[in-house]
Scaffold this motif. Sequence first.
Motif, PDB file in Angstrom:
ATOM      1  N   HIS A   9       7.701 -15.945  -8.181  1.00  0.00           N
ATOM      2  CA  HIS A   9       6.665 -14.969  -7.841  1.00  0.00           C
ATOM      3  C   HIS A   9       5.838 -14.647  -9.087  1.00  0.00           C
ATOM      4  CE1 HIS A   9       4.443 -11.938  -5.939  1.00  0.00           C
ATOM      5  NE2 HIS A   9       5.392 -11.304  -5.270  1.00  0.00           N
ATOM      6  N   MET A  11       4.124 -12.308 -10.304  1.00  0.00           N
ATOM      7  CA  MET A  11       3.874 -10.877 -10.207  1.00  0.00           C
ATOM      8  C   MET A  11       3.296 -10.353 -11.528  1.00  0.00           C
ATOM      9  SD  MET A  11       6.703  -7.931  -9.327  1.00  0.00           S
ATOM     10  CE  MET A  11       7.467  -9.056  -8.154  1.00  0.00           C
ATOM     11  N   THR A  82       8.832  -7.960  -1.274  1.00  0.00           N
ATOM     12  CA  THR A  82       7.819  -7.308  -2.105  1.00  0.00           C
ATOM     13  C   THR A  82       6.519  -7.254  -1.317  1.00  0.00           C
ATOM     14  OG1 THR A  82       6.829  -9.270  -3.153  1.00  0.00           O
ATOM     15  CG2 THR A  82       8.866  -8.422  -4.130  1.00  0.00           C
ATOM     16  N   GLU A  84       2.120  -5.609  -1.790  1.00  0.00           N
ATOM     17  CA  GLU A  84       1.125  -5.066  -2.714  1.00  0.00           C
ATOM     18  C   GLU A  84       0.479  -3.799  -2.152  1.00  0.00           C
ATOM     19  OE1 GLU A  84       0.619  -6.558  -5.780  1.00  0.00           O
ATOM     20  OE2 GLU A  84       2.334  -7.752  -5.107  1.00  0.00           O
ATOM     21  N   SER A 175      -3.335  -1.186  -9.084  1.00  0.00           N
ATOM     22  CA  SER A 175      -2.517  -1.815  -8.048  1.00  0.00           C
ATOM     23  C   SER A 175      -1.049  -1.544  -8.331  1.00  0.00           C
ATOM     24  CB  SER A 175      -2.764  -3.335  -7.996  1.00  0.00           C
ATOM     25  OG  SER A 175      -2.255  -3.960  -9.159  1.00  0.00           O
ATOM     26  N   THR A 177       3.058  -3.288  -7.085  1.00  0.00           N
ATOM     27  CA  THR A 177       3.914  -4.140  -6.264  1.00  0.00           C
ATOM     28  C   THR A 177       5.170  -3.360  -5.941  1.00  0.00           C
ATOM     29  OG1 THR A 177       3.112  -6.160  -7.353  1.00  0.00           O
ATOM     30  CG2 THR A 177       5.178  -6.316  -6.140  1.00  0.00           C
ATOM     31  N   TYR A 179       8.930  -3.103  -4.248  1.00  0.00           N
ATOM     32  CA  TYR A 179      10.037  -4.007  -3.930  1.00  0.00           C
ATOM     33  C   TYR A 179      11.199  -3.237  -3.329  1.00  0.00           C
ATOM     34  CZ  TYR A 179      12.000  -2.461  -8.478  1.00  0.00           C
ATOM     35  OH  TYR A 179      12.486  -1.718  -9.527  1.00  0.00           O
ATOM     36  N   TRP A 421      -1.627  -6.739   2.545  1.00  0.00           N
ATOM     37  CA  TRP A 421      -0.362  -6.317   1.928  1.00  0.00           C
ATOM     38  C   TRP A 421       0.303  -7.425   1.116  1.00  0.00           C
ATOM     39  CZ3 TRP A 421       1.678  -4.034   7.183  1.00  0.00           C
ATOM     40  CH2 TRP A 421       0.965  -2.862   7.481  1.00  0.00           C
ATOM     41  N   ARG A 422       0.018  -8.682   1.425  1.00  0.00           N
ATOM     42  CA  ARG A 422       0.556  -9.841   0.713  1.00  0.00           C
ATOM     43  C   ARG A 422       2.083  -9.787   0.545  1.00  0.00           C
ATOM     44  NH1 ARG A 422      -3.100  -9.391  -4.370  1.00  0.00           N
ATOM     45  NH2 ARG A 422      -3.418  -7.292  -3.540  1.00  0.00           N
ATOM     46  N   PRO A 507       0.348 -14.309  -6.396  1.00  0.00           N
ATOM     47  CA  PRO A 507      -0.201 -13.327  -5.472  1.00  0.00           C
ATOM     48  C   PRO A 507      -1.486 -13.783  -4.802  1.00  0.00           C
ATOM     49  CG  PRO A 507       0.627 -12.233  -7.422  1.00  0.00           C
ATOM     50  CD  PRO A 507       0.745 -13.708  -7.673  1.00  0.00           C
TER      51      PRO A 507
END
Length: 512
Positions: A9, A11, A82, A84, A175, A177, A179, A421-422, A507
């Motif tokens: 990922h 991230m 996870t 976003e 932003s 993320t 989890y 939301w990814r 992402p």
Amino acid sequence: MRQFPLEMHQMAPGRVVEWRLRSTAGAAADAGGAGGPVGGAADGVPADAAGRRASFNQDKHFTVAEESRGADDPVASWIAVTFEVTGVLDEQALTGALLAFVRRHEVLRCEFRRLAGELACEPIAAAELALDTVPVAAFDCSEALRGFLVDRFKRSIDTLSWPLFTMGAVLRGESATVYLAFDHIVCDGLSMPIVVHEVQSAYEALCRGEEIDLPPAPSYLDFAEEQRRRYLSIDAGDDRLGYWKSFMARGGGEFFPRFPLELGVEPDRMYPIVNEASPLLDAAEAEVFEKVCRAVDGKPFMGVLAAVAVCLREAGGPGVYRGFMPVSERGRTGWANSVGWFVNTMPIEFDASPGRDFAQVMAAVRAGFGEMMRHIDVPFVRAWQLLAPAEFAARSWPYPVNFFSYIDTRKCPGAERHEDWRPTSHVWSARANGACSWFQRDTAGLHMNSIYVDTAAARRTMDDFQEALRATVREIARHGSFRRPVALTAPRRPLGTPLNGAAPYAPSALRS
């Protein structure tokens, strides 16, 4: 939404905060929400009171954890998700959304303990739960952040301790993320889209100053009680086990269908894992693949399973495909919005012998799947216990088992918002003795995630198999048939390298 190793990922780094769950009364409060010991009474419940009973899946999972801990040979795994959040995170709103999510699903509030030989699950009262926001660390590079999260999930999730999940977020200027990682005992793979949908919907409502409004979500504990009521009393002579018995008879009496290719494993030994993922079809190819499958009266998952069977056969496996297939039990009984372990694992068998064209193999898959679904009610763990008691006593499946899983995440709750939301999902296991593959369809295409033993033979076998499968599903999409035998001569790839030079997951590539 797709599933791949957390280590893949991309991230963005940032400041990590976590939300620690605690009970405001009783033993859980003494534990401080950091994973107190299992075995004490749940809040407000006397130690000798009869609690609710765990499901068959949960009981077996917990038993394995107990026995492996006692043998100083711990078994560990987790399922994580996870997603976003755009803009500056409203920490108060997210705290409220996460707390509402935990309160809503009774299974997440449970402590598990042995009671007269059975596994009881004592739910802590929803009103007694609270969340504490805890700053954890700050990271300025993605690699260090991923390493921290992988280690955090391994250390914080323990089947024998409460709470059975961890929640946090990586905060940045514009932003975040979010989890959540769970022990399997409280959820399954299809719970992950539900987590995203509920937490995001609640968060957005609270940010607007509105009440949280979600559809009903019956408790998984009610499902478990109904399952035990129906199947705890059956014995090995019950007619409902006839499908399992006939499957075993055609497989030489073995309960578990063997993975038919060489993985280089020794009996009774567990190995570190390889966890890798790659795209199989892009969005346009997946659409054509689906049309080809429907043209011969099949569904996309049947087409993928047919391709898997042919590739295994071409690699030296048998002409008759025999494997396990997890089947969700949500839709049949009204649990579409519930978090829990709503999975029954069932055997499936069909003819994929040489000379059969795509339409013929698809017809065999369809017939095999239909027969399997006619016998779906008997829980896998109960069949295992009754029909293979010696193997049931072990802490793992006895040898590499053929396993196929498929999810179309476009049909999951909240799928219409995945572009924003990814979401991503991730699975991890400390060790294995075979290979498992999961396939996911989303608006970006068809994807594959495999976990298998880290041996030289397994790496060669799985590299070749994955390359052959990718070529086969593309042949089906382009020509409506298998067209030609699949050559299993793929070059060796380093761990984590996507197939055929495809870009790594990031992402920007996860918009689905």
